[in-house]
Design a protein around this motif. Structure first.
Motif, PDB file in Angstrom:
ATOM      1  N   UNK A 676       0.822  -1.219   0.000  1.00  0.00           N
ATOM      2  CA  UNK A 676       0.000   0.000   0.000  1.00  0.00           C
ATOM      3  C   UNK A 676       0.854   1.266   0.000  1.00  0.00           C
ATOM      4  N   UNK A 677       2.026   1.211   0.616  1.00  0.00           N
ATOM      5  CA  UNK A 677       2.901   2.376   0.576  1.00  0.00           C
ATOM      6  C   UNK A 677       3.425   2.598  -0.841  1.00  0.00           C
ATOM      7  N   UNK A 678       3.765   1.519  -1.530  1.00  0.00           N
ATOM      8  CA  UNK A 678       4.267   1.661  -2.904  1.00  0.00           C
ATOM      9  C   UNK A 678       3.181   2.206  -3.827  1.00  0.00           C
ATOM     10  N   UNK A 679       1.971   1.692  -3.658  1.00  0.00           N
ATOM     11  CA  UNK A 679       0.871   2.198  -4.482  1.00  0.00           C
ATOM     12  C   UNK A 679       0.618   3.681  -4.214  1.00  0.00           C
ATOM     13  N   UNK A 680       0.674   4.075  -2.948  1.00  0.00           N
ATOM     14  CA  UNK A 680       0.466   5.486  -2.602  1.00  0.00           C
ATOM     15  C   UNK A 680       1.589   6.350  -3.168  1.00  0.00           C
ATOM     16  N   UNK A 681       2.797   5.851  -3.108  1.00  0.00           N
ATOM     17  CA  UNK A 681       3.950   6.564  -3.657  1.00  0.00           C
ATOM     18  C   UNK A 681       3.788   6.780  -5.160  1.00  0.00           C
ATOM     19  N   UNK A 682       3.368   5.742  -5.890  1.00  0.00           N
ATOM     20  CA  UNK A 682       3.172   5.874  -7.331  1.00  0.00           C
ATOM     21  C   UNK A 682       2.065   6.875  -7.645  1.00  0.00           C
ATOM     22  N   UNK A 683       0.956   6.779  -6.908  1.00  0.00           N
ATOM     23  CA  UNK A 683      -0.175   7.667  -7.182  1.00  0.00           C
ATOM     24  C   UNK A 683       0.180   9.124  -6.861  1.00  0.00           C
ATOM     25  N   UNK A 684       0.975   9.335  -5.818  1.00  0.00           N
ATOM     26  CA  UNK A 684       1.359  10.708  -5.460  1.00  0.00           C
ATOM     27  C   UNK A 684       2.238  11.352  -6.522  1.00  0.00           C
ATOM     28  N   UNK A 685       2.775  10.539  -7.431  1.00  0.00           N
ATOM     29  CA  UNK A 685       3.586  11.080  -8.513  1.00  0.00           C
ATOM     30  C   UNK A 685       2.774  11.783  -9.572  1.00  0.00           C
ATOM     31  N   UNK A 686       1.445  11.600  -9.558  1.00  0.00           N
ATOM     32  CA  UNK A 686       0.565  12.288 -10.502  1.00  0.00           C
ATOM     33  C   UNK A 686       0.778  11.837 -11.933  1.00  0.00           C
TER      34      UNK A 686
END
Length: 706
Positions: A676-686
């Motif tokens: 979930x942290x990796x997914x959040x990191x990717x999504x925060x990249x816009x």
């Protein structure tokens, strides 16, 4: 509360998948028995990476391209191993080129991350440090110990001059001249109390006095939130009474455990000789005899970990363990009686609520380890009184030695050397810092918050938590094994989960320091042992008052914001991120997203996942223990979690088989944390996305957590 600092496990498959997502090169087998090194699609555009951009310029760039061409297709034939090693190092250098210096310094450039991701990410640090573990410690970690050490170094100078209880406690610990002058006199009243035991009536009196000073004898008791009705507190009874780290130290017949038991008897005897006991060796053997009988009565680790408390009554307790006078013990525990030694009287009146526990209208009595109590009754009926007295004498010494003379501390060190490999005592400043911040924890934490903590980190960490929660919610939406009703309930629990970040806050998010900050005001004096006993008596008095106090789901329990840790509370459905962990290398508002999400982000996701692991899933959105998933969803969970536990059953650590059922909660949380942290990191990249370099740094930062 689950602690993140406990070592989690990740499967080789997860690690390999992580490496494939972030590495420059991957190995690909060919039919002709040769291997090709293929440039990953993620770095085909060389200008994406600053390292490649630099190397492409000038003569150095041309030389690099020549070398890169040589590694594209390399035979594994005999005699070319040196070329293979060189190309691996070139690739490793390219992978790590954009890492921050402190991350890159830990990397072993000679290892392919797809073959051994841990060794790639941490190998150089391991090689440089595995022989340099501080002699006062059992371990030294890349990420956890430096921030802890930084807190110590900064707080020691603050405690040395602080006029409040934290500083006064610290300085009493530092006053070794006064401690040596007092010798073992501070514990003489306790030893005299044990000597006064002549029958079961005097045994009861002595046990109650021990309990009021936070010494456990034979069993333990505590006050906590009622797991089935978390708006009220309950009184708990549980197994206890062991000195060695684990039940298996008494029951396992291996040469290793036999040696630990023999050393234990030697060390207890040495302490008893210091007390002037005329038959120290025989009494030490009696201690082992009693504790071994207790260990055989204990539930095993797996059963004790998985079992939940059950409501009981004193009638049931008297039936299960008739050899102990439970009602008289409770009445004596609740009574505010004069202190038998020179410690101050903390209580001012009897604790009527404690006396009424288990009675109609009183607070509930909850029982842990239900199979233990009949065995305890048998032990009380068969063990000689001298054995119990010897064990109580040892409890006094074991609980007090670290607060007494250097000779006592040195003897304690010899025991710890056998158990844990500790080779020398901590420096006095470090010992006194640990003692002050654990005993006067809240006053110490307030000092840290006021003088050292970077409060800017709080908002950034909260934003990250919400991003991870959003990905977790998406994971629940995609869980086809959950029924619609159970999925909706799980989503509600996730949305109800509260966060305490940095320092304690109320429901509105306002800073809300507990009154425990001032718990020892006016009670700390110049004598170190005296201060430790006073703090124990204050803690017991607070425990008794807590029984009728209003429950606070946001309470930090036995932890404080000073800790380098993070934890989830199933009975509160809350997640705590202390100020102590909100610093490099785990987190800083100055660090890149890749590093923050890979380090603290995976820890936050880990703790959030505990709300839905094999234990946390049994508690609903309010934190109450009940069946809130339907049978179909529970079975789906068991099927999938069983796969994880069976996988870890296959592993061994230092020759010992891993118990996948016992580690299951941590294993689930590790997997959920990184996902979930990796997914959040990717999504925060816009829309711009994350570069290959950023993705590599995420996984390297995660690996260096552990």
């Amino acid at each position: 509360m689950a602690s993140t600092r406990n070592l989690g496990y990740l499967t080789a498959a997860v690690l390999c998948a992580s490496a494939l997502m972030c590495s420059v090169v991957i190995f690909s087998p060919k039919d002709d028995g040769r291997q090709a090194l293929l440039v990953s699609e993620t770095t085909t555009n060389l200008e994406m990476d600053p390292f490649f951009s630099a190397e492409l310029k000038g003569a150095e760039g041309a030389d690099f391209l020549t070398r890169l061409q040589r590694i594209w297709f390399i035979s594994k034939a005999k005699g070319l191993s040196s070329i293979e090693k060189q190309t691996t190092r070139i690739a490793g250098t390219a992978i790590a080129s954009s890492f921050p210096t402190e991350v890159r310094n830990a990397v072993n450039l000679d290892v392919n991350p797809c073959e051994d991701f841990y060794e790639f990410a941490c190998g150089k640090w391991d090689a440089d440090n595995h022989r340099n573990i501080p002699k006062y410690s059992t371990s030294w970690s890349l990420s956890w110990d430096p921030p802890d050490q930084k807190i110590q170094e900064n707080m020691i100078s603050i405690l040395a001059t602080d006029p409040g209880p934290a500083g006064m406690f610290y300085r009493s610990c530092m006053d070794t001249e006064r401690i040596e002058k007092l010798g073992i006199r501070p514990i003489k009243p306790w030893l005299d109390l044990v000597d006064s035991i002549v029958d079961h009536k005097t045994l009861l009196h002595a046990v109650v006095e021990f309990n009021k000073a936070n010494f456990d004898v034979l069993f333990t008791w505590y006050v906590d939130t009622n797991p089935k009705k978390n708006e009220e507190r309950a009184f708990f009874l549980a197994q206890g009474g062991l000195s060695l780290p684990d039940q298996t130290y008494y029951t396992e017949d291996s040469p290793e455990m036999k040696a630990h038991r023999a050393t234990f008897v030697q060390r207890v005897a040495a302490f008893f000789r210091m007390l002037g006991r005329p038959d120290a060796e025989r009494e030490a053997a009696l201690v082992l005899q009693l504790e071994t009988a207790l260990a055989h009565a204990h539930d095993d680790r797996t059963k004790a970990y998985k079992e939940h408390s059950a409501e009981s009554s004193w009638e049931q307790m008297e039936a299960a363990c008739p050899a102990w006078p439970w009602r008289r013990w409770l009445a004596s525990l609740a009574a505010c009686t004069p202190v038998f030694n020179r410690a101050p009287q903390i209580c001012t009146e009897d604790h009527a609520a404690v006396a009424a526990v288990g009675s109609p209208g009183g607070k509930p009595l909850l029982l842990d380890n239900k199979d233990f109590w009949p065995k305890l009754s048998h032990l009380l009926q068969t063990q000689p009184l001298d054995n119990i007295k010897a064990a109580m004498r040892w409890q006094v010494v074991m609980g007090s030695a670290s607060s007494l003379t250097r000779r006592m501390e040195d003897e304690l060190l010899l025991w710890y050397k056998d158990l844990y490999g500790v080779k020398e005592r901590s420096k006095r400043q470090r010992k006194c810092f640990n003692s002050a911040t654990s005993t006067v924890g809240w006053a110490s934490a307030k000092l840290y918050s006021d003088k050292l903590f970077e409060h800017e980190n709080i908002q950034a960490a909260e934003t990250m938590l919400e991003a991870i929660r959003a990905e977790f919610r998406g994971g629940l939406e995609a869980a086809e094994w959950m029924s619609p009703a159970s999925r909706d309930a799980a989503k509600f629990k996730l949305s109800s989960m509260f966060f305490q970040v940095g320092v304690p806050t109320d429901k509105e998010g306002k800073v809300d320091w507990p009154d425990r900050i001032a718990a020892l005001d006016g009670l700390v004096g110049p004598d170190y042992f005296y201060n430790t006993e006073v703090s124990s008596r204050v803690a017991i008095e607070r425990t008794m008052k807590d029984l009728t106090g209003k429950t606070n789901r946001r309470s930090w329990g036995g932890s404080t914001p000073l800790e380098v840790n993070a934890f989830y509370g199933p009975s509160s459905n809350g997640l705590w991120i202390p100020a102590g962990i909100l610093q490099d290398p785990f987190f800083s508002f100055k660090n890149s997203d890749a590093r923050n999400y890979g380090a603290i982000g995976t820890i936050l996701g880990h703790e959030m996942s505990h709300g839905f692991d094999d234990d946390g899933r049994q508690y609903d959105a309010k934190g109450e223990l009940r069946d809130w998933w339907d049978a179909e969803t529970v079975q789906g969970f068991k099927n999938r979690s069983g796969c994880i536990s069976r996988l870890f059953d296959r592993y061994k650590v230092d020759g010992h088989q891993v118990n996948g059922r016992l580690t299951l909660g941590e294993d689930i949380a590790d997997s959920g944390g990184i996902k979930f942290s990796y997914q959040a990191f990717l999504r925060a990249g816009g829309a711009k996305g994350r570069s290959a370099a950023d993705r590599r740094l995420f996984f390297a930062s995660f690996a260096q957590n552990w």
